[in-house]
Write a protein that holds these residues in place. Structure first.
Motif, PDB file in Angstrom:
ATOM      1  N   ALA A   1      17.449 -11.345 -14.462  1.00 54.43           N
ATOM      2  CA  ALA A   1      17.631 -12.796 -14.373  1.00 54.43           C
ATOM      3  C   ALA A   1      17.492 -13.270 -12.927  1.00 54.43           C
ATOM      4  N   ARG A   2      17.996 -12.492 -12.004  1.00 60.63           N
ATOM      5  CA  ARG A   2      17.895 -12.870 -10.594  1.00 60.63           C
ATOM      6  C   ARG A   2      16.446 -12.796 -10.108  1.00 60.63           C
ATOM      7  N   ILE A   3      15.685 -11.830 -10.615  1.00 65.52           N
ATOM      8  CA  ILE A   3      14.254 -11.775 -10.281  1.00 65.52           C
ATOM      9  C   ILE A   3      13.557 -13.030 -10.795  1.00 65.52           C
ATOM     10  N   ALA A   4      13.860 -13.425 -12.014  1.00 69.56           N
ATOM     11  CA  ALA A   4      13.274 -14.649 -12.569  1.00 69.56           C
ATOM     12  C   ALA A   4      13.646 -15.860 -11.718  1.00 69.56           C
ATOM     13  N   ALA A   5      14.884 -15.909 -11.267  1.00 68.16           N
ATOM     14  CA  ALA A   5      15.319 -17.023 -10.421  1.00 68.16           C
ATOM     15  C   ALA A   5      14.572 -17.024  -9.097  1.00 68.16           C
ATOM     16  N   LEU A   6      14.368 -15.851  -8.522  1.00 68.10           N
ATOM     17  CA  LEU A   6      13.615 -15.763  -7.266  1.00 68.10           C
ATOM     18  C   LEU A   6      12.181 -16.250  -7.443  1.00 68.10           C
ATOM     19  N   VAL A   7      11.571 -15.921  -8.568  1.00 66.43           N
ATOM     20  CA  VAL A   7      10.219 -16.412  -8.846  1.00 66.43           C
ATOM     21  C   VAL A   7      10.230 -17.936  -8.861  1.00 66.43           C
ATOM     22  N   SER A   8      11.239 -18.510  -9.508  1.00 66.93           N
ATOM     23  CA  SER A   8      11.278 -19.963  -9.678  1.00 66.93           C
ATOM     24  C   SER A   8      11.458 -20.712  -8.366  1.00 66.93           C
ATOM     25  N   ILE A   9      12.111 -20.094  -7.389  1.00 61.27           N
ATOM     26  CA  ILE A   9      12.338 -20.784  -6.118  1.00 61.27           C
ATOM     27  C   ILE A   9      11.395 -20.311  -5.019  1.00 61.27           C
TER      28      ILE A   9
ATOM     29  N   PRO B   1       1.139 -20.660 -10.651  1.00 66.59           N
ATOM     30  CA  PRO B   1       1.106 -20.493  -9.192  1.00 66.59           C
ATOM     31  C   PRO B   1       2.347 -19.796  -8.623  1.00 66.59           C
ATOM     32  N   ARG B   2       3.522 -20.102  -9.146  1.00 64.04           N
ATOM     33  CA  ARG B   2       4.745 -19.433  -8.660  1.00 64.04           C
ATOM     34  C   ARG B   2       4.704 -17.934  -8.975  1.00 64.04           C
ATOM     35  N   VAL B   3       4.222 -17.603 -10.159  1.00 61.49           N
ATOM     36  CA  VAL B   3       4.159 -16.201 -10.554  1.00 61.49           C
ATOM     37  C   VAL B   3       3.113 -15.456  -9.726  1.00 61.49           C
ATOM     38  N   VAL B   4       1.984 -16.087  -9.495  1.00 59.37           N
ATOM     39  CA  VAL B   4       0.938 -15.474  -8.666  1.00 59.37           C
ATOM     40  C   VAL B   4       1.467 -15.231  -7.254  1.00 59.37           C
ATOM     41  N   ALA B   5       2.253 -16.163  -6.724  1.00 59.29           N
ATOM     42  CA  ALA B   5       2.833 -15.999  -5.388  1.00 59.29           C
ATOM     43  C   ALA B   5       3.865 -14.878  -5.357  1.00 59.29           C
ATOM     44  N   ALA B   6       4.588 -14.689  -6.451  1.00 56.28           N
ATOM     45  CA  ALA B   6       5.632 -13.660  -6.500  1.00 56.28           C
ATOM     46  C   ALA B   6       5.075 -12.263  -6.770  1.00 56.28           C
ATOM     47  N   ALA B   7       3.949 -12.177  -7.444  1.00 57.09           N
ATOM     48  CA  ALA B   7       3.416 -10.877  -7.863  1.00 57.09           C
ATOM     49  C   ALA B   7       3.225  -9.892  -6.714  1.00 57.09           C
ATOM     50  N   PRO B   8       2.628 -10.277  -5.585  1.00 56.55           N
ATOM     51  CA  PRO B   8       2.488  -9.293  -4.497  1.00 56.55           C
ATOM     52  C   PRO B   8       3.827  -8.842  -3.920  1.00 56.55           C
ATOM     53  N   LYS B   9       4.817  -9.726  -3.909  1.00 53.52           N
ATOM     54  CA  LYS B   9       6.138  -9.368  -3.393  1.00 53.52           C
ATOM     55  C   LYS B   9       6.808  -8.340  -4.304  1.00 53.52           C
ATOM     56  N   ILE B  10       6.647  -8.541  -5.602  1.00 50.81           N
ATOM     57  CA  ILE B  10       7.211  -7.590  -6.553  1.00 50.81           C
ATOM     58  C   ILE B  10       6.436  -6.278  -6.505  1.00 50.81           C
ATOM     59  N   ALA B  11       5.124  -6.369  -6.380  1.00 51.38           N
ATOM     60  CA  ALA B  11       4.311  -5.148  -6.272  1.00 51.38           C
ATOM     61  C   ALA B  11       4.760  -4.308  -5.082  1.00 51.38           C
ATOM     62  N   LEU B  12       4.957  -4.953  -3.932  1.00 45.81           N
ATOM     63  CA  LEU B  12       5.435  -4.225  -2.755  1.00 45.81           C
ATOM     64  C   LEU B  12       6.810  -3.622  -2.991  1.00 45.81           C
ATOM     65  N   ALA B  13       7.684  -4.376  -3.652  1.00 42.93           N
ATOM     66  CA  ALA B  13       9.028  -3.862  -3.944  1.00 42.93           C
ATOM     67  C   ALA B  13       8.970  -2.654  -4.871  1.00 42.93           C
ATOM     68  N   LEU B  14       7.931  -2.606  -5.713  1.00 42.63           N
ATOM     69  CA  LEU B  14       7.753  -1.470  -6.620  1.00 42.63           C
ATOM     70  C   LEU B  14       6.963  -0.331  -5.971  1.00 42.63           C
ATOM     71  N   GLY B  15       6.557  -0.518  -4.717  1.00 48.43           N
ATOM     72  CA  GLY B  15       5.856   0.541  -3.989  1.00 48.43           C
ATOM     73  C   GLY B  15       4.351   0.504  -4.116  1.00 48.43           C
TER      74      GLY B  15
END
Length: 113
Positions: free
Chosen positions: A39-47, A85-99
Motif C-alpha cells: 500500500a505504501r508503494i502504491a501511495a509513493l507512486v501516486s505522489i 505517466p505516474r506509473v512510468v515515472a515510478a517504474a525505473p525507481k522500483i526497478a532500481l530498488a529491485l536491483g
C-alpha cells in the motif's frame, strides 16, 4: 481501537493520530506487513515519491514476503487511479530498488556517462 474510532480521528485531524500508527499492523483484523508495504508503494507512486523512499518500501515489501512480480502488479493496478505517466515515472525507481538497471536489463545498452 476499532476502525470507526480511527476513521473519526482521521476525519477530525485528532492530535493522537501518531499514537495509532503502530496499531496499523498489530492485532486481529489489521494489515499484515506485506500489505502495508505494498500500500505504501502504491501511495509513493501516486505522489511521485523519491527513489530512496521506493527503495525503503520495496525492501520492506520483499522482507515481508512480497515478490518482485507482486510489486510490479501494484504498479499496473494503480494505473487507472493515478494515470500512466505516474506509473512510468515510478517504474525505473522500483526497478532500481529491485536491483535492475533499466538501461542494461531492458535495452542491452550501457548507461551513457
Amino acid at each position: 481501537m476499532d476502525y470507526t474510532d480511527r476513521l473519526r480521528r482521521l476525519a477530525i485531524n485528532d492530535d493522537r493520530l501518531a499514537e495509532d500508527l503502530d496499531e496499523v499492523v498489530e492485532g486481529p483484523g489489521r494489515l499484515d506487513p506485506k500489505s502495508l508495504a505494498l500500500a505504501r508503494i502504491a501511495a509513493l507512486v501516486s505522489i511521485g515519491g523519491a527513489e530512496p523512499s521506493f527503495g525503503a518500501q520495496v525492501d520492506a515489501a520483499i522482507s515481508a514476503g512480497s515478490t518482485a512480480a507482486q510489486i510490479v502488479d501494484v504498479l499496473v493496478g494503480v494505473i487507472p487511479v493515478v494515470g500512466l505517466p505516474r506509473v512510468v515515472a515510478a517504474a525505473p525507481k522500483i526497478a532500481l530498488a529491485l536491483g535492475h538497471d533499466i538501461d542494461v536489463d531492458v535495452f542491452g545498452d550501457q548507461p551513457s556517462r
